[in-house]
Design a protein around this motif. Structure first.
Motif, PDB file in Angstrom:
ATOM      1  N   GLU A 292       8.871  16.193   4.175  1.00  0.00           N
ATOM      2  CA  GLU A 292       7.691  15.366   4.399  1.00  0.00           C
ATOM      3  C   GLU A 292       6.715  15.473   3.230  1.00  0.00           C
ATOM      4  N   GLU A 293       6.637  16.652   2.621  1.00  0.00           N
ATOM      5  CA  GLU A 293       5.703  16.818   1.500  1.00  0.00           C
ATOM      6  C   GLU A 293       6.186  16.090   0.245  1.00  0.00           C
ATOM      7  N   ASP A 294       7.438  15.646   0.220  1.00  0.00           N
ATOM      8  CA  ASP A 294       7.935  14.832  -0.890  1.00  0.00           C
ATOM      9  C   ASP A 294       7.515  13.374  -0.757  1.00  0.00           C
ATOM     10  N   CYS A 295       6.986  13.005   0.407  1.00  0.00           N
ATOM     11  CA  CYS A 295       6.723  11.603   0.713  1.00  0.00           C
ATOM     12  C   CYS A 295       5.237  11.290   0.663  1.00  0.00           C
ATOM     13  N   HIS A 296       4.931  10.107   0.183  1.00  0.00           N
ATOM     14  CA  HIS A 296       3.571   9.588   0.226  1.00  0.00           C
ATOM     15  C   HIS A 296       3.558   8.485   1.279  1.00  0.00           C
TER      16      HIS A 296
ATOM     17  N   ALA B 284      -2.265  12.571 -15.395  1.00  0.00           N
ATOM     18  CA  ALA B 284      -2.944  13.653 -14.695  1.00  0.00           C
ATOM     19  C   ALA B 284      -3.688  13.086 -13.482  1.00  0.00           C
ATOM     20  N   ARG B 285      -3.992  13.931 -12.555  1.00  0.00           N
ATOM     21  CA  ARG B 285      -4.766  13.531 -11.373  1.00  0.00           C
ATOM     22  C   ARG B 285      -6.129  13.006 -11.826  1.00  0.00           C
ATOM     23  N   PRO B 286      -6.547  11.823 -11.385  1.00  0.00           N
ATOM     24  CA  PRO B 286      -7.829  11.265 -11.835  1.00  0.00           C
ATOM     25  C   PRO B 286      -9.004  12.070 -11.308  1.00  0.00           C
ATOM     26  N   THR B 287     -10.047  12.096 -12.106  1.00  0.00           N
ATOM     27  CA  THR B 287     -11.253  12.836 -11.723  1.00  0.00           C
ATOM     28  C   THR B 287     -12.440  11.914 -11.456  1.00  0.00           C
TER      29      THR B 287
ATOM     30  N   ILE C 126       3.247   2.444  10.141  1.00  0.00           N
ATOM     31  CA  ILE C 126       3.524   2.939   8.797  1.00  0.00           C
ATOM     32  C   ILE C 126       3.716   1.727   7.910  1.00  0.00           C
ATOM     33  N   ASP C 127       2.743   1.455   7.042  1.00  0.00           N
ATOM     34  CA  ASP C 127       2.825   0.292   6.160  1.00  0.00           C
ATOM     35  C   ASP C 127       3.893   0.472   5.094  1.00  0.00           C
ATOM     36  N   ALA C 128       3.906   1.638   4.490  1.00  0.00           N
ATOM     37  CA  ALA C 128       4.815   1.883   3.377  1.00  0.00           C
ATOM     38  C   ALA C 128       4.875   3.381   3.126  1.00  0.00           C
ATOM     39  N   LEU C 129       5.892   3.786   2.392  1.00  0.00           N
ATOM     40  CA  LEU C 129       5.960   5.165   1.949  1.00  0.00           C
ATOM     41  C   LEU C 129       6.779   5.207   0.667  1.00  0.00           C
ATOM     42  N   SER C 130       6.516   6.200  -0.146  1.00  0.00           N
ATOM     43  CA  SER C 130       7.293   6.405  -1.360  1.00  0.00           C
ATOM     44  C   SER C 130       7.734   7.850  -1.393  1.00  0.00           C
ATOM     45  N   MET C 131       8.885   8.063  -2.005  1.00  0.00           N
ATOM     46  CA  MET C 131       9.470   9.388  -2.075  1.00  0.00           C
ATOM     47  C   MET C 131       9.602   9.779  -3.538  1.00  0.00           C
ATOM     48  N   ALA C 132       8.905  10.816  -3.920  1.00  0.00           N
ATOM     49  CA  ALA C 132       8.903  11.274  -5.304  1.00  0.00           C
ATOM     50  C   ALA C 132      10.130  12.147  -5.529  1.00  0.00           C
ATOM     51  N   ARG C 133      11.238  11.500  -5.815  1.00  0.00           N
ATOM     52  CA  ARG C 133      12.505  12.187  -6.012  1.00  0.00           C
ATOM     53  C   ARG C 133      13.004  11.961  -7.442  1.00  0.00           C
ATOM     54  N   ARG C 134      14.207  12.439  -7.723  1.00  0.00           N
ATOM     55  CA  ARG C 134      14.784  12.200  -9.045  1.00  0.00           C
ATOM     56  C   ARG C 134      14.768  10.706  -9.364  1.00  0.00           C
TER      57      ARG C 134
ATOM     58  N   MET D 137       0.113   8.855 -10.203  1.00  0.00           N
ATOM     59  CA  MET D 137      -1.037   9.766 -10.248  1.00  0.00           C
ATOM     60  C   MET D 137      -0.871  11.044  -9.441  1.00  0.00           C
ATOM     61  N   HIS D 138       0.044  11.051  -8.475  1.00  0.00           N
ATOM     62  CA  HIS D 138       0.057  12.144  -7.496  1.00  0.00           C
ATOM     63  C   HIS D 138       1.370  12.913  -7.470  1.00  0.00           C
ATOM     64  N   GLN D 139       2.001  13.077  -8.636  1.00  0.00           N
ATOM     65  CA  GLN D 139       3.202  13.899  -8.691  1.00  0.00           C
ATOM     66  C   GLN D 139       2.852  15.346  -8.327  1.00  0.00           C
ATOM     67  N   GLY D 140       3.552  15.891  -7.328  1.00  0.00           N
ATOM     68  CA  GLY D 140       3.301  17.263  -6.908  1.00  0.00           C
ATOM     69  C   GLY D 140       2.060  17.441  -6.069  1.00  0.00           C
TER      70      GLY D 140
END
Length: 324
Positions: free
Chosen positions: A26-30, A74-77, A125-133, A162-165
């Protein structure tokens, strides 16, 4: 018992002998979801992500997919940083800053993401993305407006850029992704130049003309105008009230003129493999333990059935082992 469980889960018995190499967590998913989305539905979406990744990995053994090419950021500030990241991302992908994006789905697929639509995913759930390979972006078709689809995809692109990791889903990360999506779809300089200015009332005809040109909802356009300081809070509130009063809270005028974008990358890979019939596809999905009906739910592609006297090799092996 194993056969019955496999039937319920839409997998083959071979599935239970093939442990997931790197299951999606679940933590891999946005997620872009309502807070009321039940945990079971979230878990279902994550499980489907694991199955989809296994399918994509197997497809890559047979076809060449575009290289993954998302810019590092990088994460925006600050909101200014978000605007700059969105502009740099457009330029990185060769989109420029002056005109509309013709096809948001194709933008992500050209960058190596696999975009899929789950017809039976809840509208919570409108959408989700999975930060995978290889990133996977899932969009529910429960909401039918083409403008909302495009915004959802831009929102997921924000997370992937913007939100890798970063664990997302809170108001801060969702707000950052929302701002990126607006800036990515309509860059600020072009927006300021084209946004219709009036002293008191909105020029609704001009707003809808802008919607048709940029393929962005009027609701999102008025929010973008507010974010950029082109309208004040009272004007922004008035615009939203007007949309609700005229029955356009969910479906706006001219939504039908902006078609839903279709995923192309996954279908192209499947079409190439099945060009001489679906036997190779049956073999492919049997290797990872996915039953034909689950394959159809994941991809939208309906497999032609195999002749009754033909079985994919992994299923045949299982039957022989059971017989022994």
């Amino acid at each position: 018992m194993r056969m019955a469980l496999a039937a319920v889960l839409s997998v083959t018995p071979n599935f239970f002998y093939t442990p997931a190499k790197n299951p999606v967590r679940e933590e891999d998913c946005h997620f872009r979801r309502l807070a009321s989305a039940p945990r079971g539905l979230v878990a279902q979406a994550v499980a489907r992500g694991t199955a989809m990744e296994a399918l994509v990995d197997e497809l890559e053994n047979h076809v060449r997919l575009p290289p993954v090419d998302f810019p590092d950021s990088a994460r925006p500030t600050s909101v200014e940083a978000i605007e700059q990241i969105a502009e740099r991302t457009r330029e990185y992908w060769g989109l420029g800053l002056e005109g509309p994006i013709t096809n948001m789905t194709r933008v992500l697929e050209n960058a190596g993401a696999v975009v899929v639509h789950f017809d039976d995913l809840t509208d919570r759930i409108d959408a989700l993305s999975m930060a995978r390979r290889r990133p996977i972006v899932v969009r529910s078709t429960a909401k039918e407006a083409g403008t909302r689809l495009r915004f959802d995809l831009a929102h997921e692109a924000a997370h992937l850029v913007m939100h890798q990791g970063v664990v997302t889903g809170d108001s801060v990360t969702e707000g950052e992704a929302f701002r990126f999506a607006g800036a990515f779809l309509i860059p600020r300089v072009a927006f300021a130049r084209e946004f219709p200015r009036t002293r008191r009332k909105f020029d609704w005809n001009a707003l809808f003309a802008m919607k048709l040109r940029w393929k962005v909802s009027v609701r999102a356009i008025t929010r973008r105008a507010f974010d950029l300081g082109l309208v004040d809070a009272a004007q922004y509130r008035t615009a939203n009230i007007q949309l609700v009063k005229t029955g356009q809270a969910k479906f706006e005028r001219y939504d039908e003129a902006i078609p839903l974008e279709s995923s192309e990358l996954l279908f192209s890979a499947i079409a190439w493999i099945s060009k001489n019939g679906d036997a190779r596809l049956h073999q492919l999905i049997a290797e990872i333990g996915i039953a034909p009906n689950l394959f159809t739910r994941l991809t939208g592609y309906s497999l032609d059935p195999l002749p009754e006297n033909v079985l994919p090799l992994p299923i045949l092996r299982t039957k022989i082992n059971n017989f022994r």
